[in-house]
Write a protein that holds these residues in place. Structure first.
Motif, mmCIF file in Angstrom:
data_model
loop_
_atom_site.group_PDB
_atom_site.id
_atom_site.type_symbol
_atom_site.label_atom_id
_atom_site.label_comp_id
_atom_site.label_asym_id
_atom_site.label_seq_id
_atom_site.Cartn_x
_atom_site.Cartn_y
_atom_site.Cartn_z
ATOM 1 N N LEU A 1 0.828 -1.207 0.000
ATOM 2 C CA LEU A 1 0.000 0.000 0.000
ATOM 3 C C LEU A 1 0.865 1.261 0.000
ATOM 4 C CD1 LEU A 1 -2.729 -1.130 2.565
ATOM 5 C CD2 LEU A 1 -3.002 -0.913 0.084
ATOM 6 N N LEU A 2 1.987 1.227 0.719
ATOM 7 C CA LEU A 2 2.903 2.360 0.728
ATOM 8 C C LEU A 2 3.527 2.560 -0.652
ATOM 9 C CD1 LEU A 2 4.666 1.794 4.168
ATOM 10 C CD2 LEU A 2 3.289 3.794 3.551
ATOM 11 N N THR A 3 3.936 1.458 -1.291
ATOM 12 C CA THR A 3 4.556 1.537 -2.615
ATOM 13 C C THR A 3 3.578 2.086 -3.648
ATOM 14 O OG1 THR A 3 6.014 -0.325 -2.094
ATOM 15 C CG2 THR A 3 5.697 0.201 -4.427
ATOM 16 N N ALA A 4 2.302 1.695 -3.519
ATOM 17 C CA ALA A 4 1.272 2.163 -4.447
ATOM 18 C C ALA A 4 0.767 3.561 -4.110
ATOM 19 C CB ALA A 4 0.099 1.183 -4.451
ATOM 20 N N GLU A 5 1.317 4.174 -3.057
ATOM 21 C CA GLU A 5 0.936 5.520 -2.620
ATOM 22 C C GLU A 5 -0.532 5.599 -2.219
ATOM 23 O OE1 GLU A 5 2.037 8.090 -5.844
ATOM 24 O OE2 GLU A 5 4.147 8.081 -5.294
ATOM 25 N N LEU A 6 -1.029 4.502 -1.655
ATOM 26 C CA LEU A 6 -2.410 4.475 -1.170
ATOM 27 C C LEU A 6 -2.495 4.851 0.305
ATOM 28 C CD1 LEU A 6 -3.709 1.283 -2.988
ATOM 29 C CD2 LEU A 6 -3.891 3.669 -3.703
ATOM 30 N N ILE A 7 -1.384 4.711 1.015
ATOM 31 C CA ILE A 7 -1.264 5.209 2.386
ATOM 32 C C ILE A 7 0.089 5.897 2.511
ATOM 33 C CG2 ILE A 7 -2.783 3.497 3.465
ATOM 34 C CD1 ILE A 7 -0.276 1.960 4.335
ATOM 35 N N MET A 8 0.224 6.732 3.534
ATOM 36 C CA MET A 8 1.478 7.426 3.809
ATOM 37 C C MET A 8 1.777 7.320 5.292
ATOM 38 S SD MET A 8 0.904 10.924 1.591
ATOM 39 C CE MET A 8 2.350 11.674 2.355
ATOM 40 N N GLN A 9 3.046 7.207 5.623
ATOM 41 C CA GLN A 9 3.452 7.230 7.021
ATOM 42 C C GLN A 9 3.491 8.669 7.516
ATOM 43 O OE1 GLN A 9 7.208 5.186 6.735
ATOM 44 N NE2 GLN A 9 6.286 3.214 7.280
ATOM 45 N N THR A 10 3.191 8.847 8.772
ATOM 46 C CA THR A 10 3.212 10.172 9.371
ATOM 47 C C THR A 10 3.771 10.053 10.788
ATOM 48 O OG1 THR A 10 1.850 12.088 10.007
ATOM 49 C CG2 THR A 10 0.818 9.928 10.147
ATOM 50 N N PRO A 11 4.561 11.029 11.246
ATOM 51 C CA PRO A 11 5.174 10.915 12.578
ATOM 52 C C PRO A 11 4.205 11.130 13.723
ATOM 53 C CG PRO A 11 5.746 13.013 11.556
ATOM 54 C CD PRO A 11 5.042 12.203 10.505
ATOM 55 N N ARG A 12 3.082 11.743 13.431
ATOM 56 C CA ARG A 12 2.103 12.011 14.492
ATOM 57 C C ARG A 12 0.767 11.368 14.164
ATOM 58 N NH1 ARG A 12 2.237 18.415 15.211
ATOM 59 N NH2 ARG A 12 2.142 18.232 12.940
ATOM 60 N N HIS A 13 0.052 11.002 15.196
ATOM 61 C CA HIS A 13 -1.247 10.368 14.990
ATOM 62 C C HIS A 13 -2.288 11.389 14.560
ATOM 63 C CE1 HIS A 13 -5.249 8.867 16.341
ATOM 64 N NE2 HIS A 13 -4.818 7.805 15.698
ATOM 65 N N ARG A 14 -3.072 11.008 13.563
ATOM 66 C CA ARG A 14 -4.209 11.813 13.128
ATOM 67 C C ARG A 14 -5.445 10.930 13.133
ATOM 68 N NH1 ARG A 14 -2.001 14.990 7.725
ATOM 69 N NH2 ARG A 14 0.053 15.595 8.548
ATOM 70 N N ALA A 15 -6.523 11.493 13.579
ATOM 71 C CA ALA A 15 -7.759 10.724 13.599
ATOM 72 C C ALA A 15 -8.169 10.368 12.179
ATOM 73 C CB ALA A 15 -8.865 11.519 14.287
ATOM 74 N N GLY A 16 -8.491 9.109 11.951
ATOM 75 C CA GLY A 16 -8.918 8.677 10.630
ATOM 76 C C GLY A 16 -10.420 8.822 10.452
ATOM 77 N N GLN A 17 -10.875 8.502 9.256
ATOM 78 C CA GLN A 17 -12.297 8.497 8.957
ATOM 79 C C GLN A 17 -12.641 7.189 8.260
ATOM 80 O OE1 GLN A 17 -13.704 11.972 6.914
ATOM 81 N NE2 GLN A 17 -12.573 13.371 8.211
ATOM 82 N N PRO A 18 -13.863 6.711 8.431
ATOM 83 C CA PRO A 18 -14.220 5.407 7.855
ATOM 84 C C PRO A 18 -14.282 5.436 6.337
ATOM 85 C CG PRO A 18 -16.161 6.471 8.773
ATOM 86 C CD PRO A 18 -14.990 7.306 9.179
ATOM 87 N N THR A 19 -14.032 4.289 5.733
ATOM 88 C CA THR A 19 -14.188 4.110 4.300
ATOM 89 C C THR A 19 -15.655 4.323 3.925
ATOM 90 O OG1 THR A 19 -12.366 2.544 4.194
ATOM 91 C CG2 THR A 19 -13.991 2.422 2.424
ATOM 92 N N ALA A 20 -15.888 4.974 2.792
ATOM 93 C CA ALA A 20 -17.263 5.176 2.328
ATOM 94 C C ALA A 20 -17.907 3.824 2.032
ATOM 95 C CB ALA A 20 -17.272 6.051 1.084
ATOM 96 N N VAL A 21 -19.206 3.752 2.187
ATOM 97 C CA VAL A 21 -19.940 2.502 1.986
ATOM 98 C C VAL A 21 -20.896 2.662 0.811
ATOM 99 C CG1 VAL A 21 -21.507 0.813 3.017
ATOM 100 C CG2 VAL A 21 -19.775 1.950 4.434
ATOM 101 N N GLY A 22 -20.830 1.724 -0.138
ATOM 102 C CA GLY A 22 -21.686 1.773 -1.310
ATOM 103 C C GLY A 22 -23.080 1.243 -1.028
ATOM 104 N N PRO A 23 -23.936 1.172 -2.053
ATOM 105 C CA PRO A 23 -25.285 0.627 -1.887
ATOM 106 C C PRO A 23 -25.248 -0.802 -1.348
ATOM 107 C CG PRO A 23 -25.051 1.691 -4.029
ATOM 108 C CD PRO A 23 -23.674 1.616 -3.435
ATOM 109 N N SER A 24 -26.289 -1.176 -0.636
ATOM 110 C CA SER A 24 -26.352 -2.525 -0.076
ATOM 111 C C SER A 24 -26.215 -3.561 -1.186
ATOM 112 C CB SER A 24 -27.659 -2.730 0.684
ATOM 113 O OG SER A 24 -28.773 -2.529 -0.169
ATOM 114 N N TRP A 25 -25.480 -4.614 -0.896
ATOM 115 C CA TRP A 25 -25.133 -5.609 -1.903
ATOM 116 C C TRP A 25 -25.735 -6.958 -1.548
ATOM 117 C CZ3 TRP A 25 -22.067 -10.065 -1.282
ATOM 118 C CH2 TRP A 25 -21.732 -10.729 -2.473
ATOM 119 N N VAL A 26 -26.371 -7.576 -2.543
ATOM 120 C CA VAL A 26 -26.915 -8.928 -2.395
ATOM 121 C C VAL A 26 -26.395 -9.751 -3.562
ATOM 122 C CG1 VAL A 26 -28.989 -10.346 -2.316
ATOM 123 C CG2 VAL A 26 -29.004 -8.073 -1.281
#
Length: 253
Positions: free
Chosen positions: A69-94
């Motif tokens: 994930l780091l190599t793909a630049e999908l996440i980044m390391q940071t020296p300080r903690h930051r509050a995250g937010q939840p992943t968005a949720v799509g329409p209900s799936w069946v």
């Protein structure tokens, strides 16, 4: 737990579509899909801001996933903690077990005036030029900058009739274009065509499951998806321009 903290960069969006989490890098347009424990690891890590959530993957697998994930630049390391937010949720799936159909192939182009079709051709050429120019790793970022610039020029909301005419004009113009004209190019050109007349719509890029796939479309300010098959309702929104105020696009960090 490790003291290593992570954040999700501004150019990344993620959407839980049910059986998988779809992650898109909006710099280069690359999409990655996580399932099972890997998807749960992503949700826990990006929500908490900690890069080593416990109990979801063994140590070796968690380290390998984090490095990917780091190599793909999908996440980044940071020296300080930051509050995250939840992943968005799509329409209900069946699960459909293969009983649902998705429209494929070229959609029939409806009627549009010659003048509108010529203007659509110009808009389509601009979109194709922006995607083709420059480095491939930044092609999606260039397109989003174009759309963001265009929406700032708009003054009034386009009606469903305006949007339908624009989409049909782009589809007719696309039949004589030498390059690829699929949903990404078509929706972007329709968006740009209306912006040329100071009319505003919303450009959407989203994902759906069964199977996992991506799609781009345009809709009116009140959410009408014009000239789209009913199956488009299965797609959750990953990215919208302009960003919405109704909570349908959730920023994740």
């Amino acid at each position: 737990m490790s003291c290593e903290y992570i954040i999700v960069p501004e150019h990344v969006r993620a959407l839980d579509v049910g059986p998988a989490t779809v992650i898109v890098n909006y710099r280069n347009g690359r999409a990655d899909v996580l399932t099972g424990p890997a998807a749960r690891w992503w949700e826990a890590a990006t929500t908490s801001g900690y890069g080593d959530p416990s109990g979801l993957l063994d140590t070796q697998s968690a380290r390998a996933l984090r490095e990917q994930l780091l190599t793909a630049e999908l996440i980044m390391q940071t020296p300080r903690h930051r509050a995250g937010q939840p992943t968005a949720v799509g329409p209900s799936w069946v699960p459909s077990w293969g009983t649902q159909e998705m429209q494929a192939g070229r959609t029939t182009a409806g009627s549009a005036s010659c003048r509108m079709t010529l203007r659509a051709g110009v808009a389509l050429l601009v979109v194709l030029g922006v995607l083709a120019a420059g480095q491939g790793r930044s092609r999606m970022a260039r397109l989003l900058r174009l759309l963001t610039w265009a929406t700032r020029r708009t003054r009034v909301n386009a009606s469903a009739d305006h949007l339908m005419e624009a989409v049909y004009a782009v589809r007719r113009a696309g039949t004589v274009m030498p390059g690829r004209v699929a949903c990404l190019e078509e929706s972007s050109a329709a968006f740009l065509l209306l912006a040329m007349g100071r009319k505003r719509v919303t450009w959407c890029h989203g994902a759906a499951a069964d199977p996992v796939r991506l799609h781009a479309w345009v809709e009116t300010d009140d959410g009408q998806r014009v000239a789209e098959p009913s199956s488009t309702a299965r797609f959750g929104v990953l990215r919208a321009i302009p960003e919405r105020d109704d909570g349908s696009e959730i920023r994740r960090a």
